[in-house]
Scaffold this motif. Sequence first.
Motif, PDB file in Angstrom:
ATOM      1  N   GLY A  46       0.729  -1.146   0.075  1.00  0.00           N
ATOM      2  CA  GLY A  46       0.017   0.068   0.010  1.00  0.00           C
ATOM      3  C   GLY A  46       0.907   1.267  -0.083  1.00  0.00           C
ATOM      4  O   GLY A  46       2.240   1.154   0.170  1.00  0.00           O
ATOM      5  N   GLU A  47       0.220   2.433  -0.236  1.00  0.00           N
ATOM      6  CA  GLU A  47       0.989   3.707  -0.395  1.00  0.00           C
ATOM      7  C   GLU A  47       0.078   4.888   0.043  1.00  0.00           C
ATOM      8  O   GLU A  47      -0.932   4.478  -0.249  1.00  0.00           O
ATOM      9  CB  GLU A  47       1.531   3.775  -1.698  1.00  0.00           C
ATOM     10  CG  GLU A  47       2.147   5.087  -2.124  1.00  0.00           C
ATOM     11  CD  GLU A  47       2.564   5.155  -3.837  1.00  0.00           C
ATOM     12  OE1 GLU A  47       3.327   6.086  -3.999  1.00  0.00           O
ATOM     13  OE2 GLU A  47       1.947   4.554  -4.352  1.00  0.00           O
ATOM     14  N   ALA A  48       0.809   5.861   0.521  1.00  0.00           N
ATOM     15  CA  ALA A  48       0.194   7.175   0.713  1.00  0.00           C
ATOM     16  C   ALA A  48       1.157   8.403   0.635  1.00  0.00           C
ATOM     17  O   ALA A  48       2.056   8.263   1.289  1.00  0.00           O
ATOM     18  CB  ALA A  48      -0.436   7.006   2.231  1.00  0.00           C
ATOM     19  N   PRO A  49       0.721   9.528  -0.142  1.00  0.00           N
ATOM     20  CA  PRO A  49       1.398  10.489  -0.210  1.00  0.00           C
ATOM     21  C   PRO A  49       0.784  11.665   0.704  1.00  0.00           C
ATOM     22  O   PRO A  49      -0.287  11.710   0.912  1.00  0.00           O
ATOM     23  CB  PRO A  49       1.113  10.986  -1.673  1.00  0.00           C
ATOM     24  CG  PRO A  49      -0.416  10.419  -1.984  1.00  0.00           C
ATOM     25  CD  PRO A  49      -0.588   9.161  -1.171  1.00  0.00           C
ATOM     26  N   PRO A  50       1.797  12.392   1.315  1.00  0.00           N
ATOM     27  CA  PRO A  50       1.253  13.323   2.055  1.00  0.00           C
ATOM     28  C   PRO A  50       0.957  14.551   1.211  1.00  0.00           C
ATOM     29  O   PRO A  50       1.678  15.333   0.535  1.00  0.00           O
ATOM     30  CB  PRO A  50       2.648  13.781   2.922  1.00  0.00           C
ATOM     31  CG  PRO A  50       3.726  13.520   1.978  1.00  0.00           C
ATOM     32  CD  PRO A  50       3.174  12.345   1.171  1.00  0.00           C
ATOM     33  N   THR A  51      -0.366  14.950   1.415  1.00  0.00           N
ATOM     34  CA  THR A  51      -1.086  16.205   0.761  1.00  0.00           C
ATOM     35  C   THR A  51      -1.797  16.964   1.602  1.00  0.00           C
ATOM     36  O   THR A  51      -3.048  17.048   1.452  1.00  0.00           O
ATOM     37  CB  THR A  51      -1.904  15.388  -0.669  1.00  0.00           C
ATOM     38  OG1 THR A  51      -1.275  14.335  -1.001  1.00  0.00           O
ATOM     39  CG2 THR A  51      -2.361  16.418  -1.536  1.00  0.00           C
ATOM     40  N   ALA A  52      -0.987  17.591   2.736  1.00  0.00           N
ATOM     41  CA  ALA A  52      -1.557  18.298   3.630  1.00  0.00           C
ATOM     42  C   ALA A  52      -2.553  19.527   3.080  1.00  0.00           C
ATOM     43  O   ALA A  52      -3.750  19.654   3.750  1.00  0.00           O
ATOM     44  CB  ALA A  52      -0.627  18.980   4.430  1.00  0.00           C
ATOM     45  N   VAL A  53      -2.256  20.104   2.014  1.00  0.00           N
ATOM     46  CA  VAL A  53      -3.314  21.126   1.767  1.00  0.00           C
ATOM     47  C   VAL A  53      -4.726  20.393   0.957  1.00  0.00           C
ATOM     48  O   VAL A  53      -5.546  21.174   0.949  1.00  0.00           O
ATOM     49  CB  VAL A  53      -2.398  22.076   0.402  1.00  0.00           C
ATOM     50  CG1 VAL A  53      -2.422  21.162  -0.818  1.00  0.00           C
ATOM     51  CG2 VAL A  53      -3.368  23.366   0.467  1.00  0.00           C
ATOM     52  N   ILE A  54      -4.712  19.352   0.700  1.00  0.00           N
ATOM     53  CA  ILE A  54      -6.034  18.874   0.357  1.00  0.00           C
ATOM     54  C   ILE A  54      -6.602  17.827   1.197  1.00  0.00           C
ATOM     55  O   ILE A  54      -7.830  17.908   1.821  1.00  0.00           O
ATOM     56  CB  ILE A  54      -5.822  17.969  -0.890  1.00  0.00           C
ATOM     57  CG1 ILE A  54      -5.150  18.999  -2.330  1.00  0.00           C
ATOM     58  CG2 ILE A  54      -6.882  17.293  -1.447  1.00  0.00           C
ATOM     59  CD1 ILE A  54      -4.818  18.426  -3.452  1.00  0.00           C
ATOM     60  N   THR A  55      -5.847  16.669   1.791  1.00  0.00           N
ATOM     61  CA  THR A  55      -6.307  15.688   2.541  1.00  0.00           C
ATOM     62  C   THR A  55      -6.164  16.068   3.980  1.00  0.00           C
ATOM     63  O   THR A  55      -6.829  15.568   4.988  1.00  0.00           O
ATOM     64  CB  THR A  55      -5.742  14.467   2.355  1.00  0.00           C
ATOM     65  OG1 THR A  55      -4.289  14.297   2.807  1.00  0.00           O
ATOM     66  CG2 THR A  55      -6.004  13.927   0.961  1.00  0.00           C
ATOM     67  N   GLY A  56      -5.102  17.083   4.460  1.00  0.00           N
ATOM     68  CA  GLY A  56      -4.689  17.276   5.625  1.00  0.00           C
ATOM     69  C   GLY A  56      -3.691  16.304   6.339  1.00  0.00           C
ATOM     70  O   GLY A  56      -3.333  16.378   7.600  1.00  0.00           O
ATOM     71  N   ASP A  57      -3.346  15.367   5.554  1.00  0.00           N
ATOM     72  CA  ASP A  57      -2.594  14.307   6.033  1.00  0.00           C
ATOM     73  C   ASP A  57      -0.974  14.775   5.779  1.00  0.00           C
ATOM     74  O   ASP A  57      -0.431  14.863   4.611  1.00  0.00           O
ATOM     75  CB  ASP A  57      -2.754  13.086   5.264  1.00  0.00           C
ATOM     76  CG  ASP A  57      -4.189  12.728   5.688  1.00  0.00           C
ATOM     77  OD1 ASP A  57      -4.500  12.843   6.844  1.00  0.00           O
ATOM     78  OD2 ASP A  57      -4.788  11.990   4.894  1.00  0.00           O
TER      79      ASP A  57
END
Length: 366
Positions: A46-57
């Motif tokens: 599995g994979e996840a990008p940090p996209t704080a400006v969109i998802t907050g993550d």
Amino acid sequence: MNLKTIRIGQLSVPLVTPFKTALRSVEAVEDIVVMIESDNGLVGFGEAPPTAVITGDTHDAILGAIRLLGSQLLGRPLENFNSLLKIVRHNLVHNTSGKAALEIALYDLFAQYLGMPLYQFLGGGPNVLKTDLTISVDRIDKMVADSRKAVAAGFDALKIKVGKNLDEDLERLQAIHAAVGDGVKLSLDANQGWTVKETLYAVGRIERAGIPLDFIEQPVKAHDLDGLRLITERSSIPILADEAVFSARDAIEILERHAADLINIKLMKTGGLSTALQIAGLAELYHTECMMGCMLESGISVTAAAHLAAARSDVITRIDLDGPALCSKNPLTGGIVMNGPKIVLPDAPGLGIAAVKNFQELAELK
């Protein structure tokens, strides 16, 4: 068969060219990778990008979510697949990117256990898809050059990033259309960068210029559903909701209010495949087409998204899975094969991913 260990790491892949939108500028994919191993040796990726400006993550938020939920998954039988998904969905609120990484790995693992490619487990469909390519916002001459290069590589659908300055945005569109012609399908993604008035003004200008657009994506702020509905009612160009739709509940509100003509499904917004499948089902009920999109992701999560898009190709009619094409190298052994706009799904069980190169391990849960 029980879940034995979870390895968490980081993947870094430079982009071919900086990725620029109305919200951010990025020069490399910096994603968190999760590998769930069963006690019989199968591994799900599995994979996840940090996209704080969109998802907050952020990176730390994704790591925290995976550690928290992963510790609750370990030791449980894979055969109780739905109960594992329920843990991921309900034992932590928000944190959709970390949840997506875990769900992708679980779906990969379960499809491997059944000996089926993921898209066949999800219902079957075509094993070849066709994606558009994103043209990042930049100087007009650079965007024109990037568009010509994309067309030369075989892409016949381009999604143009705009949303910083309306007049310049329209100049960008006109210059790109003049360079590539009507044979290339164009769309605009404003990433919430316009107001309602600016969007309607832009639609009028585009109509008068005679430029055919496939859609305009999320022109206004995600929370402005009244504004989005007004634009949809008055625009001759289809409007695609993106940041406005994270959950099935969001999708119902958009569909009930007809606040958009199309919905963009992204695994990092939905928290993985299970909610993405729910949204596709709701869209089908409302006779609304969807697009399968991605953030800045490598081939792991994009492979998962491609499997889902193939299985629900009846409602997912547009593909925006160009993340791997924007990367300077492929860090995977296995997974999808991209040749220009063509995406070929693997025949191997699960996601069909055998290994991840340049995997920097950060933690291991046992």
